[in-house]
Design a protein around this motif. Structure first.
Motif, PDB file in Angstrom:
ATOM      1  N   ILE A  59       0.839  -1.205   0.000  1.00 19.44           N
ATOM      2  CA  ILE A  59       0.000   0.000   0.000  1.00 19.44           C
ATOM      3  C   ILE A  59       0.872   1.252   0.000  1.00 19.44           C
ATOM      4  N   LEU A  60       1.935   1.251   0.810  1.00 21.27           N
ATOM      5  CA  LEU A  60       2.815   2.419   0.890  1.00 21.27           C
ATOM      6  C   LEU A  60       3.536   2.652  -0.437  1.00 21.27           C
ATOM      7  N   PHE A  61       4.055   1.590  -1.047  1.00 21.96           N
ATOM      8  CA  PHE A  61       4.688   1.722  -2.364  1.00 21.96           C
ATOM      9  C   PHE A  61       3.684   2.271  -3.382  1.00 21.96           C
ATOM     10  N   SER A  62       2.459   1.772  -3.330  1.00 22.01           N
ATOM     11  CA  SER A  62       1.446   2.198  -4.291  1.00 22.01           C
ATOM     12  C   SER A  62       1.034   3.652  -4.074  1.00 22.01           C
ATOM     13  N   ALA A  63       1.082   4.124  -2.829  1.00 23.97           N
ATOM     14  CA  ALA A  63       0.758   5.526  -2.557  1.00 23.97           C
ATOM     15  C   ALA A  63       1.766   6.447  -3.240  1.00 23.97           C
ATOM     16  N   VAL A  64       3.049   6.084  -3.149  1.00 18.36           N
ATOM     17  CA  VAL A  64       4.079   6.862  -3.842  1.00 18.36           C
ATOM     18  C   VAL A  64       3.818   6.839  -5.346  1.00 18.36           C
ATOM     19  N   ALA A  65       3.480   5.659  -5.859  1.00 17.74           N
ATOM     20  CA  ALA A  65       3.236   5.509  -7.294  1.00 17.74           C
ATOM     21  C   ALA A  65       2.030   6.321  -7.750  1.00 17.74           C
ATOM     22  N   LEU A  66       0.988   6.379  -6.923  1.00 17.46           N
ATOM     23  CA  LEU A  66      -0.203   7.142  -7.281  1.00 17.46           C
ATOM     24  C   LEU A  66       0.136   8.614  -7.453  1.00 17.46           C
ATOM     25  N   GLY A  67       0.871   9.169  -6.502  1.00  7.99           N
ATOM     26  CA  GLY A  67       1.278  10.569  -6.618  1.00  7.99           C
ATOM     27  C   GLY A  67       2.140  10.813  -7.845  1.00  7.99           C
ATOM     28  N   ALA A  68       3.076   9.901  -8.092  1.00  8.68           N
ATOM     29  CA  ALA A  68       3.961  10.039  -9.248  1.00  8.68           C
ATOM     30  C   ALA A  68       3.189   9.917 -10.553  1.00  8.68           C
ATOM     31  N   LEU A  69       2.184   9.044 -10.571  1.00  3.46           N
ATOM     32  CA  LEU A  69       1.381   8.852 -11.781  1.00  3.46           C
ATOM     33  C   LEU A  69       0.574  10.102 -12.096  1.00  3.46           C
ATOM     34  N   ILE A  70      -0.013  10.711 -11.077  1.00  4.07           N
ATOM     35  CA  ILE A  70      -0.751  11.972 -11.272  1.00  4.07           C
ATOM     36  C   ILE A  70       0.180  13.023 -11.862  1.00  4.07           C
ATOM     37  N   SER A  71       1.385  13.102 -11.309  1.00  5.51           N
ATOM     38  CA  SER A  71       2.373  14.070 -11.777  1.00  5.51           C
ATOM     39  C   SER A  71       2.765  13.811 -13.228  1.00  5.51           C
ATOM     40  N   ALA A  72       3.018  12.540 -13.552  1.00  5.45           N
ATOM     41  CA  ALA A  72       3.479  12.202 -14.899  1.00  5.45           C
ATOM     42  C   ALA A  72       2.424  12.508 -15.950  1.00  5.45           C
ATOM     43  N   TYR A  73       1.166  12.186 -15.684  1.00  9.52           N
ATOM     44  CA  TYR A  73       0.108  12.471 -16.652  1.00  9.52           C
ATOM     45  C   TYR A  73      -0.128  13.975 -16.793  1.00  9.52           C
ATOM     46  N   SER A  74       0.074  14.706 -15.707  1.00 13.52           N
ATOM     47  CA  SER A  74      -0.025  16.157 -15.782  1.00 13.52           C
ATOM     48  C   SER A  74       1.043  16.727 -16.707  1.00 13.52           C
ATOM     49  N   LEU A  75       2.266  16.198 -16.598  1.00 10.95           N
ATOM     50  CA  LEU A  75       3.350  16.655 -17.463  1.00 10.95           C
ATOM     51  C   LEU A  75       3.115  16.243 -18.909  1.00 10.95           C
ATOM     52  N   ALA A  76       2.560  15.037 -19.111  1.00 15.19           N
ATOM     53  CA  ALA A  76       2.315  14.549 -20.473  1.00 15.19           C
ATOM     54  C   ALA A  76       1.300  15.418 -21.206  1.00 15.19           C
ATOM     55  N   SER A  77       0.393  16.056 -20.482  1.00 10.53           N
ATOM     56  CA  SER A  77      -0.637  16.879 -21.114  1.00 10.53           C
ATOM     57  C   SER A  77      -0.129  18.275 -21.475  1.00 10.53           C
ATOM     58  N   ARG A  78       1.092  18.617 -21.049  1.00 11.22           N
ATOM     59  CA  ARG A  78       1.654  19.924 -21.380  1.00 11.22           C
ATOM     60  C   ARG A  78       2.015  19.973 -22.864  1.00 11.22           C
ATOM     61  N   SER A  79       1.811  21.124 -23.477  1.00  7.78           N
ATOM     62  CA  SER A  79       2.133  21.274 -24.898  1.00  7.78           C
ATOM     63  C   SER A  79       3.424  22.049 -25.126  1.00  7.78           C
ATOM     64  N   THR A  80       4.075  22.515 -24.059  1.00  4.71           N
ATOM     65  CA  THR A  80       5.297  23.305 -24.189  1.00  4.71           C
ATOM     66  C   THR A  80       6.229  23.026 -23.014  1.00  4.71           C
ATOM     67  N   VAL A  81       7.516  23.281 -23.245  1.00  5.22           N
ATOM     68  CA  VAL A  81       8.488  23.130 -22.159  1.00  5.22           C
ATOM     69  C   VAL A  81       8.584  24.405 -21.334  1.00  5.22           C
ATOM     70  N   TYR A  82       7.921  25.465 -21.784  1.00  8.05           N
ATOM     71  CA  TYR A  82       7.956  26.712 -21.029  1.00  8.05           C
ATOM     72  C   TYR A  82       7.378  26.509 -19.621  1.00  8.05           C
ATOM     73  N   GLY A  83       8.062  27.015 -18.627  1.00 12.94           N
ATOM     74  CA  GLY A  83       7.597  26.924 -17.246  1.00 12.94           C
ATOM     75  C   GLY A  83       8.136  25.734 -16.474  1.00 12.94           C
ATOM     76  N   LEU A  84       8.931  24.864 -17.119  1.00 18.44           N
ATOM     77  CA  LEU A  84       9.438  23.694 -16.417  1.00 18.44           C
ATOM     78  C   LEU A  84      10.460  24.059 -15.337  1.00 18.44           C
ATOM     79  N   GLY A  85      11.175  25.159 -15.533  1.00 20.14           N
ATOM     80  CA  GLY A  85      12.138  25.582 -14.506  1.00 20.14           C
ATOM     81  C   GLY A  85      11.454  25.878 -13.185  1.00 20.14           C
ATOM     82  N   ARG A  86      10.369  26.649 -13.243  1.00 20.77           N
ATOM     83  CA  ARG A  86       9.607  26.940 -12.031  1.00 20.77           C
ATOM     84  C   ARG A  86       9.014  25.664 -11.442  1.00 20.77           C
ATOM     85  N   LEU A  87       8.582  24.755 -12.320  1.00 20.98           N
ATOM     86  CA  LEU A  87       7.987  23.504 -11.861  1.00 20.98           C
ATOM     87  C   LEU A  87       9.010  22.656 -11.100  1.00 20.98           C
TER      88      LEU A  87
END
Length: 429
Positions: A260-288
């Protein structure tokens, strides 16, 4: 195709993605199985950290050399070779465990094999992206999808491993991982990667090694991002290696709790990864990068203070989200601004920063946990991460002055975007 999954339109990338998706589930099953096995055999957080140290430290020493070779060799063939060696390693681990003949020193030895493979495999995979994604504008999307794939596997693999351990033991986790490597080997053999021109080799390893190191050191944005990545990975090792200690000593749980603990880390990382995948530009990645480091640090402090298992799960979701957003943003931004002929060497330094410092953090956290407890260990690591994010925020304007002209020259900042969105380039004054 929806922009979040646009890199899947390329056949080579699609094959790689499918093969990797299967293989990574097995990898996460083995990782949880090894952690549970070594801690049950020894009851030692120090030895748990030592296993992680041996699994990752070769990347620290060998990755720069691997980068020079990767700028000369066929990267697809390198990845095939690493997968074959990994299959053999998992088979040996499974056999020894199923025969009840496994002892701690054998686990350490097989961990070294993992480390040697990782030193070549990780930079090879990262630099291989440019050969299987035909349109470079989709490179960032491919990297983000790779991250989502990695973490979807981390979400699926550990619970499966926990169930397998409870039913038939750790050995079958390792056996299933061995079988999973066949998927990515078949996918790689089915590809026809795009040829990427490489700079002629001087034939002198030390000269090319020095050239790669000089390029990384003198290119301020890359140097700053890889330095912060090294610090983050050092701190990342502190929480990841201590999860079995939290399960047994803090939460008094079983293997399913660890899943469960491993999966909790994975859930957060998965949300993050899909959020990044939906970006159309690299602008703003430094602040991110800076924001994600703060999220990681504050969540680490939260894990240290969490009075219950379920609040710990919430903190681990934040840790996974912050860590993955930082790593994937750094990867995308670095690959966007570097020169092709240096790609293998730069990504080797990326690997050294990402994986090379993690074993040091794992080893140090094992000792710290035995003396001060796991809560204090992850809490202090979180405070250090927040301090690192504040320092990166401070130098961000200087980094933008170097990166923005590269963005514009390569078409990453489009002229149709609204005025006033970008800082003026001081470098042109």
């Amino acid at each position: 195709m929806h922009k979040t999954f646009r890199a899947l339109q390329y056949r080579n990338y699609r094959l790689f993605f499918i093969g990797q998706s299967i293989s990574l589930i097995g990898t996460w099953m083995q990782q949880l199985g090894m952690s549970w096995l070594i801690y049950n055999l020894t009851k030692s957080a120090v030895l748990l950290g030592t296993v992680n140290f041996f699994a990752l430290v070769p990347a620290f020493f060998l990755s720069p050399f691997a980068g020079v070779w990767l700028d000369r060799w066929d990267r697809r063939k390198v990845i095939i070779a690493t997968q074959v060696v990994s299959l053999i390693q998992a088979t040996l681990l499974a056999g020894l465990t199923l025969m009840h003949a496994i002892v701690p020193w054998e686990i350490l030895a097989l961990s070294v094999v993992i480390g040697l493979v990782t030193a070549f495999d990780t930079p090879a995979r990262q630099s291989f992206m440019i050969e299987i994604v035909e349109n470079r504008e989709d490179l960032g999307n491919a990297i983000a999808l790779n991250s989502s794939q990695f973490n979807l596997a981390r979400l699926i693999g550990p619970p499966i491993a926990a169930g397998v351990i409870q039913l038939v033991g750790e050995g079958w986790c390792f056996a299933l991982n061995a079988v999973s490597y066949l998927a990515v080997i078949i996918a790689l053999l089915s590809m026809t990667p795009t040829h990427v021109a490489k700079e002629p080799s001087t034939g002198q390893m030390l000269i090319e090694l020095k050239a790669g190191a000089s390029y990384v050191w003198q290119f301020l944005p890359v140097r700053a991002m890889l330095t912060l990545l090294a610090v983050m990975s050092l701190l990342n090792g502190s929480y990841s290696v201590l999860l079995p200690v939290f399960v047994i000593k803090v939460y008094h749980g079983q293997s399913m709790t660890l899943g469960i603990l491993f999966s909790a880390v994975a859930l957060g990382a998965l949300i993050s990864a899909y959020s990044l995948a939906s970006r159309s530009t690299v602008y703003g990645l430094g602040r991110l990068i800076a924001v994600s480091t703060s999220i990681f640090g504050l969540s680490m402090v939260g894990l240290g203070l969490a009075p219950s298992e379920w609040l710990g799960v919430v903190a681990l979701v934040g840790i996974g989200l912050g860590a993955m957003m930082h790593m994937a943003s750094t990867n995308t931004l670095v690959q966007t601004i570097i020169e092709d002929h240096m790609r293998g060497r730069v990504m080797a330094w990326y690997t050294m920063s990402f994986l090379g410092t993690m074993p040091i953090g794992s080893l140090a956290s094992g000792f710290a946990s035995d003396h001060f407890g796991p809560r204090w260990t992850v809490g202090v690591a979180g405070v250090i991460a927040v301090m690192g994010s504040l320092l990166f925020f401070r130098i961000l304007p200087s980094l933008r002055d170097v990166v923005y002209p590269i963005y514009e020259a390569r078409g990453h900042i489009r002229p149709e975007r609204p005025p006033g969105k970008f800082r003026p380039k001081r470098a042109q004054k």
